[in-house]
Structure formats: structure tokens, C-alpha cells
Design a protein around this motif. Structure first.
Motif, PDB file in Angstrom:
ATOM      1  N   GLU A 138     -25.677  -0.901 -15.823  1.00 18.75           N
ATOM      2  CA  GLU A 138     -25.430  -1.864 -14.748  1.00 18.75           C
ATOM      3  C   GLU A 138     -26.552  -1.823 -13.717  1.00 18.75           C
ATOM      4  O   GLU A 138     -27.017  -2.872 -13.238  1.00 18.75           O
ATOM      5  CB  GLU A 138     -24.082  -1.558 -14.095  1.00 18.75           C
ATOM      6  N   SER A 159     -29.630  -0.829 -14.209  1.00 17.81           N
ATOM      7  CA  SER A 159     -30.847  -1.383 -14.798  1.00 17.81           C
ATOM      8  C   SER A 159     -30.829  -2.904 -14.786  1.00 17.81           C
ATOM      9  O   SER A 159     -31.820  -3.563 -14.461  1.00 17.81           O
ATOM     10  CB  SER A 159     -31.013  -0.861 -16.228  1.00 17.81           C
ATOM     11  N   THR A 160     -29.654  -3.468 -15.129  1.00 21.36           N
ATOM     12  CA  THR A 160     -29.532  -4.928 -15.111  1.00 21.36           C
ATOM     13  C   THR A 160     -29.731  -5.471 -13.702  1.00 21.36           C
ATOM     14  O   THR A 160     -30.444  -6.461 -13.488  1.00 21.36           O
ATOM     15  CB  THR A 160     -28.150  -5.336 -15.651  1.00 21.36           C
ATOM     16  N   ASP A 215     -33.405  -5.212 -12.811  1.00 21.90           N
ATOM     17  CA  ASP A 215     -34.189  -6.262 -13.471  1.00 21.90           C
ATOM     18  C   ASP A 215     -33.998  -7.607 -12.768  1.00 21.90           C
ATOM     19  O   ASP A 215     -34.952  -8.363 -12.554  1.00 21.90           O
ATOM     20  CB  ASP A 215     -33.785  -6.379 -14.940  1.00 21.90           C
TER      21      ASP A 215
END
Length: 393
Positions: free
Chosen positions: A164, A166-167, A170
Motif C-alpha cells: 500500500e 509503495s502504491t 508511486d
């Protein structure tokens, strides 16, 4: 007197008719309640049968068991003894209670005999030692399994959270990149507008600044007995050299005599330049030199009346001469084919072929002629016409 068995009067003996104590227990003797009856003489002690004799402690280190006493039958009690009658008590002698009171005697602890089958209680079987060990192993495995399950759950939860994060990171990076691109585009646009505004306002037209920018690209041309002006234009030539524009009438005499090489001068240095092409109708000639110079940029829009300009050339052979003025008009002229740019910057013989520069350091025309008996009446060929004839811009 009877000769039968006599009661046992030894310490710890049990009277006849009294059951023997259970082996292994201490049972205190109980007094007999008094019974009514005629006075009797005391009963002499009788020997105890062998099977009623309590077991005695064995030798040290030998706890038994020992063989049981022999079973009956035993001889009957002689007549005339128990129970009575007994001879009367002599006069003057106190009467004795019946039966005679026997003081309680302690019974020694005997070694236990094998239990009677009817009274024996089987002992519970001992739990095997391995059962406890297996229970401890089972408990340890259960605790270990629970800890392992908790650890796996924590690792899975951390992986989900990392995914989560990392998303989200990004997405934040993409948004930041988009914002930077937008801001960069806005900044570039703002800088472009600011530059255009600076060029358009009055303070942007700086003759000194314009002259310093364009003079290194302007040359005096020597073509036989005639002199004029030429300027570098466009990007570098395919061979790495430089392309130049001038008027045809500047090189006309040399060109008609078959000459194709002229001299260009810059800062006291002379370079050879070849006449590549000419156009008599528009009075334009293209030159080329192997020397490397920076070409001037041509204007993308036509000149307009009122626009401020400078004229750069070598009038009367005087190099690096700069005059300023404005575009007076765009008009047709019978002197040249096509429209002409009229400007009021001072020009003289020798300015022919020189550039007319606007406030953005762009070439708007090529000086071609001036009226001799008038002031502020100069003419230039629109640079767009020259670029159409010679694809070097």
C-alpha cells in the motif's frame, strides 16, 4: 482342675474368644462391660492358640512376608471352666466382677501379611513416564504453532502495508512529476512571454546591445573596384563553412568578367568567399566561405511600419557602421521586382547588401538602395523573398 489348654497370660496376649487384630494396625484393648452373675473366681490366664499370636518383627533387612499361622481345628474349652459355674467365694473375701477386667495391653506393630483377597484394593496402574513427556512435547508444539501463525500473520500484514505504501508513493511521484511538468511548462511560457515583453517595450530596443550581437556576422565585401556589405545567414553550410547574402550589383562587374571570388573583411582579417548564385531581378547574390561565422536569424514575420530597426554596413568602406530608425512603409517600387521595405535609418554608398535588424536581433531586409537627394529614404529587399530564392536561411 482341668488339664486342657490354659489362657496365655504373657504381655500382649489376647484372651480366648477375642478376635486377633488385623495385621499392621494398633488396636487398643477395650474394657468389657460388667455382667451380672454370681461371684466367681478369676480365670487364670490361658495360653493363646498359635494362629492368634500376632506376628512379630522379623530380623533387620527382612520385611516379610511370613507364612500364615496354621489353620484350626483347635481343642474345645474343658468343661467347668468358661463359662462357670465357679465355687462360691469364701466369707470375708470381696466379690470380683464378671467377667474379670483385663487391663488393655498395647499390641505391637506387626509386619504386614499379604492382604486378604476380599479386602485387597488394587492400586491404580502407574502412568507411563512417556505420557508426561508426550504431553509436554504436545504443549510445546502447540505453542510453537501459535507463535508461527502469529509471525506469518505479521509478515503478511507488513507485506500488505508495504504494498500500500509503495502504491501511494508511486502515485505521489506521478503527481509530483505531473506538477513539475506543468510548472516547468508554465515557467517556460512565462519566460518566453517575459522575453517577448522585454523586446516589445521601449527599454528592450537597445541599439548598443543589438549592435554588439550582430556586428560579428557583418563584413565588408571587396569585388574588384567596388565595395559593399555582406552578412552571414542561417545555419552552418554542409561543409562546415558559412553562407552569406549581399546585393548582386555589388559583385556584378566582377561576376560579368567571369570572376567568382571576392574578399570579405572582419576585424582586419580578410577571407576568400565564392559567388555561388545570383538573382538579377531581386538584386541578391549568395556567397560562401570556408571560414566559420555565426549566421544571423531571419524574421518569421514581415516588417511592419513603425517597427524600430538598425542598419549595419560599411558605407564608403567604413566597416561596422550602425544607424537606427523605424520602418517607414511597405510599398511597391518600380526599381525592384516585388514589394520593398522603406526605412529611415541613414544609409550611404557601401551599405548595399547590409542587414536591417529589428529589436529581436532578426533580419527583416537586405539594404539595396537609397535616394541621393533625399534624407531618410532607404529601401531594403524583404528577407523572406531572398530566402525563397536561396534556400540557405
Amino acid at each position: 482342675m482341668s488339664t486342657g489348654p490354659q489362657p496365655d497370660t504373657s504381655p500382649g496376649a489376647v484372651p480366648q474368644g477375642v478376635p486377633a487384630p488385623h495385621p499392621g494396625a494398633l488396636i487398643p484393648a477395650q474394657p468389657m462391660p460388667p455382667q451380672p452373675g454370681p461371684p466367681q473366681h478369676p480365670v487364670p490366664p490361658q495360653p493363646l492358640p498359635a494362629h492368634l499370636i500376632p506376628a512379630q518383627p522379623g530380623p533387620a533387612g527382612h520385611p516379610g512376608p511370613y507364612p500364615p499361622a496354621p489353620a484350626g481345628p483347635y481343642p474345645p474349652v474343658p468343661a467347668g471352666h468358661l463359662p462357670g459355674p465357679f465355687p462360691p467365694v469364701p466369707a470375708g473375701q470381696p466379690q470380683q466382677p464378671w467377667p474379670p477386667q483385663v487391663p488393655p495391653q498395647p499390641v505391637p506393630v506387626a509386619y504386614p501379611l499379604p492382604p486378604h483377597p476380599a479386602s485387597a484394593v488394587p492400586a491404580p496402574p502407574a502412568a507411563p513416564a512417556k505420557a508426561g513427556l508426550w504431553r509436554r512435547v504436545l504443549r510445546f508444539n502447540t505453542v510453537l504453532a501459535v507463535l508461527l501463525a502469529v509471525l506469518i500473520g505479521l509478515v503478511a500484514w507488513q507485506n500488505v502495508r508495504i504494498g500500500e505504501l509503495s502504491t501511494a508513493l508511486d502515485g505521489a511521484d506521478r503527481r509530483l512529476t505531473e506538477l513539475q511538468q506543468k510548472d516547468g511548462g508554465r515557467l517556460t511560457d512565462a519566460e518566453s512571454r517575459l522575453g517577448a515583453l522585454e523586446k516589445e517595450v521601449g527599454g528592450a530596443f537597445n541599439v548598443e546591445k543589438l549592435a554588439a550581437a550582430v556586428l560579428p556576422s557583418v563584413f565588408r565585401v571587396e569585388a574588384g573596384p567596388f565595395t559593399g556589405t555582406a552578412f552571414a545567414v542561417g545555419p552552418k553550410a554542409s561543409d562546415g563553412g558559412t553562407n552569406l547574402f549581399t546585393n548582386f550589383h555589388v559583385v556584378e562587374a566582377l561576376y560579368k568578367d567571369g570572376g567568382r571570388t571576392v574578399k570579405i573583411t572582419r576585424d582586419g582579417q580578410r577571407f576568400d568567399a565564392k559567388i555561388v548564385r545570383v538573382n538579377k531581378l531581386r538584386d541578391v547574390a549568395q556567397l560562401h566561405t570556408t571560414a566559420k561565422f555565426t549566421g544571423l536569424t531571419v524574421a518569421k514575420t514581415p516588417a511592419k511600419p513603425g517597427q524600430q530597426v538598425i542598419a549595419v554596413g560599411a558605407p564608403l568602406g567604413l566597416t561596422d557602421t550602425v544607424t537606427s530608425g523605424v520602418i517607414s512603409a511597405i510599398r511597391e517600387s518600380g526599381y525592384e521586382e516585388g514589394p520593398m521595405v522603406q526605412f529611415d535609418a541613414a544609409i550611404n554608398p557601401g551599405n548595399s547588401g547590409g542587414p536591417v535588424i529589428n529589436g529581436q536581433q532578426e533580419v527583416v531586409g537586405i539594404t539595396v538602395a537609397g535616394y541621393l537627394n533625399a534624407e531618410g529614404l532607404g529601401l531594403a529587399i524583404p528577407i523572406a523573398d531572398a530566402c525563397k530564392l536561396f534556400t540557405v536561411c
